[in-house]
Scaffold this active site. Structure first.
Site, PDB file in Angstrom:
ATOM      1  N   ARG A  37       0.820  -1.222   0.000  1.00  0.00           N
ATOM      2  CA  ARG A  37       0.000   0.000   0.000  1.00  0.00           C
ATOM      3  C   ARG A  37       0.853   1.271   0.000  1.00  0.00           C
ATOM      4  O   ARG A  37       0.492   2.255   0.635  1.00  0.00           O
ATOM      5  CB  ARG A  37      -0.952   0.043   1.206  1.00  0.00           C
ATOM      6  CG  ARG A  37      -1.963  -1.081   1.204  1.00  0.00           C
ATOM      7  CD  ARG A  37      -3.305  -0.648   1.779  1.00  0.00           C
ATOM      8  NE  ARG A  37      -4.147  -1.827   1.906  1.00  0.00           N
ATOM      9  CZ  ARG A  37      -4.511  -2.369   3.069  1.00  0.00           C
ATOM     10  NH1 ARG A  37      -4.165  -1.808   4.201  1.00  0.00           N
ATOM     11  NH2 ARG A  37      -5.257  -3.446   3.082  1.00  0.00           N
ATOM     12  N   ARG A  41      -3.600   6.367   0.843  1.00  0.00           N
ATOM     13  CA  ARG A  41      -4.241   7.555   1.420  1.00  0.00           C
ATOM     14  C   ARG A  41      -3.364   8.305   2.416  1.00  0.00           C
ATOM     15  O   ARG A  41      -3.723   9.387   2.852  1.00  0.00           O
ATOM     16  CB  ARG A  41      -5.550   7.141   2.106  1.00  0.00           C
ATOM     17  CG  ARG A  41      -6.654   6.796   1.116  1.00  0.00           C
ATOM     18  CD  ARG A  41      -7.895   6.296   1.830  1.00  0.00           C
ATOM     19  NE  ARG A  41      -7.629   5.031   2.513  1.00  0.00           N
ATOM     20  CZ  ARG A  41      -8.515   4.424   3.320  1.00  0.00           C
ATOM     21  NH1 ARG A  41      -9.672   4.997   3.585  1.00  0.00           N
ATOM     22  NH2 ARG A  41      -8.211   3.278   3.885  1.00  0.00           N
ATOM     23  N   ARG A  50      -7.419  11.146  -6.061  1.00  0.00           N
ATOM     24  CA  ARG A  50      -8.568  10.249  -5.944  1.00  0.00           C
ATOM     25  C   ARG A  50      -9.871  10.975  -5.621  1.00  0.00           C
ATOM     26  O   ARG A  50     -10.954  10.425  -5.781  1.00  0.00           O
ATOM     27  CB  ARG A  50      -8.294   9.223  -4.822  1.00  0.00           C
ATOM     28  CG  ARG A  50      -7.461   8.037  -5.243  1.00  0.00           C
ATOM     29  CD  ARG A  50      -8.295   6.854  -5.704  1.00  0.00           C
ATOM     30  NE  ARG A  50      -9.206   6.368  -4.670  1.00  0.00           N
ATOM     31  CZ  ARG A  50     -10.512   6.558  -4.691  1.00  0.00           C
ATOM     32  NH1 ARG A  50     -11.074   7.235  -5.667  1.00  0.00           N
ATOM     33  NH2 ARG A  50     -11.275   6.084  -3.742  1.00  0.00           N
ATOM     34  N   ASP A  86      -6.681  -3.282  -7.313  1.00  0.00           N
ATOM     35  CA  ASP A  86      -7.324  -3.882  -6.152  1.00  0.00           C
ATOM     36  C   ASP A  86      -7.510  -5.371  -6.416  1.00  0.00           C
ATOM     37  O   ASP A  86      -7.709  -5.771  -7.556  1.00  0.00           O
ATOM     38  CB  ASP A  86      -8.690  -3.227  -5.900  1.00  0.00           C
ATOM     39  CG  ASP A  86      -9.231  -3.573  -4.525  1.00  0.00           C
ATOM     40  OD1 ASP A  86      -9.957  -4.583  -4.398  1.00  0.00           O
ATOM     41  OD2 ASP A  86      -8.896  -2.873  -3.553  1.00  0.00           O
ATOM     42  N   TYR A 164     -14.214 -12.970   0.388  1.00  0.00           N
ATOM     43  CA  TYR A 164     -14.890 -11.700   0.105  1.00  0.00           C
ATOM     44  C   TYR A 164     -16.212 -11.910  -0.644  1.00  0.00           C
ATOM     45  O   TYR A 164     -17.212 -11.254  -0.372  1.00  0.00           O
ATOM     46  CB  TYR A 164     -14.004 -10.800  -0.762  1.00  0.00           C
ATOM     47  CG  TYR A 164     -13.064  -9.908   0.011  1.00  0.00           C
ATOM     48  CD1 TYR A 164     -13.550  -8.876   0.821  1.00  0.00           C
ATOM     49  CD2 TYR A 164     -11.679 -10.071  -0.083  1.00  0.00           C
ATOM     50  CE1 TYR A 164     -12.686  -8.035   1.522  1.00  0.00           C
ATOM     51  CE2 TYR A 164     -10.808  -9.235   0.615  1.00  0.00           C
ATOM     52  CZ  TYR A 164     -11.315  -8.226   1.418  1.00  0.00           C
ATOM     53  OH  TYR A 164     -10.460  -7.401   2.104  1.00  0.00           O
TER      54      TYR A 164
END
Length: 367
Positions: A37, A41, A50, A86, A164
């Site tokens: 990552r 963010r 973004r 992703d 998921y």
């Protein structure tokens, strides 16, 4: 800048191959370092890029993926880039709808509830048609990197994606997904096989597009015990490495190093070290010496600083890195965190981590 280049051929010459050499077990002057990552963010420029965009719309824009992949490299002397994407693009390729819900994370509008729901999934996936936008992002980024560092492609592993698809999002127990393994073992294997087949084509396609290494994320390994891991995760992890390598050979594509990262699966390290991957990624819950003892001399290890260590003062980060390097040794080793960076982390502390790996490993190598 990321201007679109049509031809995937004629990539710029690689200037820093330290990461690839460490992955292949060759000697390096310093220990290479990158962060899971690292495009994220915690960077104000990431949040700015973004801001106006839906998350998965961003994933589908090669230009934005390229920009986000390059942002951390403008700040830090990292030894590898990892394409911004992703793991849930694979379930999307199978026809499932996933949306990013603010404050909640990725959410499946219709998760798999019954075995019959497997029939709703695409049984044959043309990865170029469904995931071509990732391939374009990789080609574009590989050109835009101008040979600075290698580019890593990745995918989620079958069990993690299956969990998921059944849970419909994140879960602390994975009880719905695990109940399938106990109640519907045949259907579970059918789904895992379908996922593995798509992942194999997807990873090969990433190399064709320009990825120079591949990482498989088995992020939910820790929810399984040794027996279930042995039955429902490991066979597919092994098969993906084997099949990807044989297809790369068949298609005369580069045999790139492959990394397996199975979070919280210390019970399976011996098996993972023999699963056909050049690199085994580690989370922060195992001692370096112990990981080395279990994995032997033929694989490179990657990891495993506790991501939360980056909240510590910079001097402390340096001490922790030094200790980690002494534990693993500077060779056959790629420094990383034991999981991804968190959104509230200070970029300067990420810089301190990268700098500490380079300076301490060079120092240890000299002496």
């Amino acid at each position: 800048t990321c201007s679109f280049v049509r031809s995937p051929k004629g990539f710029p010459k690689l200037k820093n191959d330290t990461f690839l050499r460490a992955a292949r077990g060759e000697e390096t002057e310093h220990t290479p370092v990158w962060c899971m990552r690292q495009a994220g963010r915690y960077l104000p420029e990431f949040r700015e890029t973004r801001a106006a965009q839906d998350f998965f719309a961003t994933c589908r824009s090669p230009k934005l993926c390229c920009e986000l992949t390059l942002q951390p490299l403008r700040r830090f002397p990292l030894d590898a880039a990892i394409i911004f994407s992703d793991i849930l693009v694979v379930p999307q390729a199978l026809g499932m709808e996933v949306v990013m819900v603010p404050g909640k994370g990725p959410t499946f509008t219709e998760p798999l509830k019954e075995v019959e729901d497997l029939l709703k999934l695409r049984q044959k996936v043309d990865v170029t048609a469904e995931l071509g936008y990732v391939f374009q992002a990789i080609t574009l980024t590989r050109h835009s990197l101008e040979g600075r560092v290698p580019l890593i492609g990745f995918s989620g592993a079958p069990w993690t994606l299956m969990s998921y698809m059944i849970e419909g999002g994140g879960s602390t127990t994975m009880a719905k997904a695990k109940s399938w393994l106990y109640r519907h073992p045949e259907a579970s294997h059918r789904l895992l096989r379908l996922l593995a087949d798509v992942i194999i084509d997807y990873l090969v396609g990433q190399v064709a597009a320009g990825a120079q290494a591949l990482q498989l994320f088995e992020s939910h390994a820790g929810h399984l015990g040794p027996e279930q891991f042995q039955d429902f995760a490991l066979p597919y992890i092994r098969d993906i490495a084997r099949a990807v390598k044989s297809k790369l050979k068949e298609e005369a594509l580069p045999l790139v190093p492959m990394i397996i990262f199975a979070k919280d699966a210390h019970y399976a390290l011996r098996d993972l070290a023999r699963a056909g991957y050049e690199v085994v990624g580690l989370d922060w819950t195992i001692r370096p010496q112990e990981a080395r003892a279990q994995t032997g001399k033929d694989v490179t290890l990657q990891g495993n600083l506790d991501p939360c260590a980056l909240y510590a003062p910079k001097e402390k980060i340096g001490e922790l890195v030094k200790k980690m390097l002494e534990g693993f040794g500077t060779q056959r080793y790629i420094a990383n965190l034991g999981h991804g960076l968190y959104p509230d982390m200070n970029p300067e502390h990420v810089g301190a981590f990268v700098e500490a790996v380079h300076s301490h490993s060079r120092h240890i190598n000299k002496h």
